[in-house]
Scaffold this active site. Structure first.
Site, PDB file in Angstrom:
ATOM      1  N   ASP A   1      -2.271  -4.044   5.964  1.00 22.06           N
ATOM      2  CA  ASP A   1      -0.856  -3.685   5.856  1.00 22.06           C
ATOM      3  C   ASP A   1      -0.233  -3.124   7.145  1.00 22.06           C
ATOM      4  O   ASP A   1       0.510  -2.137   7.103  1.00 22.06           O
ATOM      5  CB  ASP A   1      -0.651  -2.674   4.717  1.00 22.06           C
TER       6      ASP A   1
ATOM      7  N   LYS B   1      -0.592  -9.061  -1.522  1.00 21.59           N
ATOM      8  CA  LYS B   1      -0.929  -8.308  -2.737  1.00 21.59           C
ATOM      9  C   LYS B   1       0.276  -7.509  -3.193  1.00 21.59           C
ATOM     10  O   LYS B   1       1.162  -7.209  -2.393  1.00 21.59           O
ATOM     11  CB  LYS B   1      -2.110  -7.384  -2.451  1.00 21.59           C
TER      12      LYS B   1
ATOM     13  N   CYS C   1      -3.830   2.122   0.840  1.00 19.80           N
ATOM     14  CA  CYS C   1      -4.347   0.750   0.825  1.00 19.80           C
ATOM     15  C   CYS C   1      -5.683   0.583   1.552  1.00 19.80           C
ATOM     16  O   CYS C   1      -6.521  -0.215   1.120  1.00 19.80           O
ATOM     17  CB  CYS C   1      -3.283  -0.205   1.350  1.00 19.80           C
TER      18      CYS C   1
HETATM   19  C1  VGL Z   1       0.827   1.385   0.674  1.00 22.61           C
HETATM   20  C2  VGL Z   1       2.022   2.850  -0.599  1.00 22.61           C
HETATM   21  C3  VGL Z   1       2.665   1.805  -1.234  1.00 22.61           C
HETATM   22  C4  VGL Z   1      -0.196   1.179   1.744  1.00 22.61           C
HETATM   23  C5  VGL Z   1       1.448   0.326   0.052  1.00 22.61           C
HETATM   24  O1  VGL Z   1      -0.184   0.110   2.406  1.00 22.61           O
HETATM   25  O2  VGL Z   1      -1.036   2.088   1.949  1.00 22.61           O
HETATM   26  N1  VGL Z   1       1.106   2.641   0.339  1.00 22.61           N
HETATM   27  N2  VGL Z   1       2.364   0.556  -0.897  1.00 22.61           N
END
Ligand code: VGL
Ligand code: ZN
Length: 242
Positions: free
Chosen positions: A47, A145, A190
């Site tokens: 991410d 995802k 994540c």
């Molecule tokens: C994430 C919060 C919401 C992350 C993704 O990538 O850690 N955190 N969505």
């Protein structure tokens, strides 16, 4: 002690060291400069997206600092997988979808407690794109995802219901991968959930701390390291990789 006894003693002592430290193989590999990626290893870059770096809608403090570190690590790995948080505009994890609820409050959903986030990483939007400067042309798979509007997915392996697979474990197993090295954003969400699910899927998992940054919501960063350690996730630094 005769030479024979001495040899036997040293062999015994070496064996005892191995038995005493479950992290023995890792400590030895780092000390010996042999923690070197092979074709049985994958680097999972979690991410590293515009929404999660300063200026983004769910910015992780100093999240942009991971980009050059991750680029350098990726060059040591033959196999790299990138992940993207990839939500629908009406995603259940967005505070905007829950009347009267504020960002960072929680709601109870059929699969458990859900933290409510600012709208982020909406499919096809600029914020869902990779962070500027991320440069990993040899990455072989991008796994998206969180695309089911009613279920979050912090983990790159399993959605938050803990049973819907993304397909990543099957892909890695079919490729003969044994160890997952992970880094990215955010350490305590994540990255941590992905590392823990990597262990549950039968892989070794190593999180590269200085190539990751956390959100740290109410102590979540320390809690995440504790949870990761308890299932055998290893904590390493980018300089540990040969
Ligand atoms: C994430 C919060 C919401 C992350 C993704 O990538 O850690 N955190 N969505
Ligand atoms: Zn998300």
């Amino acid at each position: 002690m005769s030479a024979f006894d001495r040899r036997r003693f040293f062999r015994f002592a070496a064996g005892a060291t191995v038995a005493a430290g479950s992290a023995g193989w890792l400590a030895r590999a780092i000390a010996g400069g042999t923690l070197r990626p092979t074709e049985k290893d994958v680097f999972i870059v979690v991410d590293v997206q515009k929404c999660f770096i300063p200026g983004g809608s769910l910015a992780v403090g100093k999240g942009d600092e991971v980009v050059p570190v991750i680029n350098a690590i990726a060059r040591k790995f033959p196999y790299v997988v990138l992940t993207q948080d990839w939500h629908t505009a009406d995603h259940v994890s967005f505070a905007s979808q829950h009347a009267g609820k504020k960002v960072f409050e929680t709601v109870s959903l059929p699969y458990g407690t859900q933290v409510l986030w600012p709208d982020h990483c909406v499919q096809g939007t600029e914020g869902a794109g990779f962070a500027p400067g991320l440069d990993i042309p040899h990455a072989q798979l991008v796994i998206r995802k969180g695309y089911h509007s009613g279920i979050d997915s912090y983990s790159a392996f399993l959605e938050a219901d803990k049973k819907t697979p993304t397909g990543l474990a099957g892909y890695l197993k079919e490729r003969g991968i044994k160890r997952c090295f992970l880094a990215g954003l955010a350490t305590d969400f994540c990255v941590a959930w992905s590392a823990i699910d990597a262990r549950k899927s039968g892989f070794e998992a190593l999180v590269i701390e200085d190539a990751s940054r956390g959100i740290d919501l109410n102590g979540s960063l320390a809690a995440a390291w504790k949870d990761m350690t308890s299932v055998g996730v290893k904590r390493i630094q980018s300089t540990d990789i040969a």
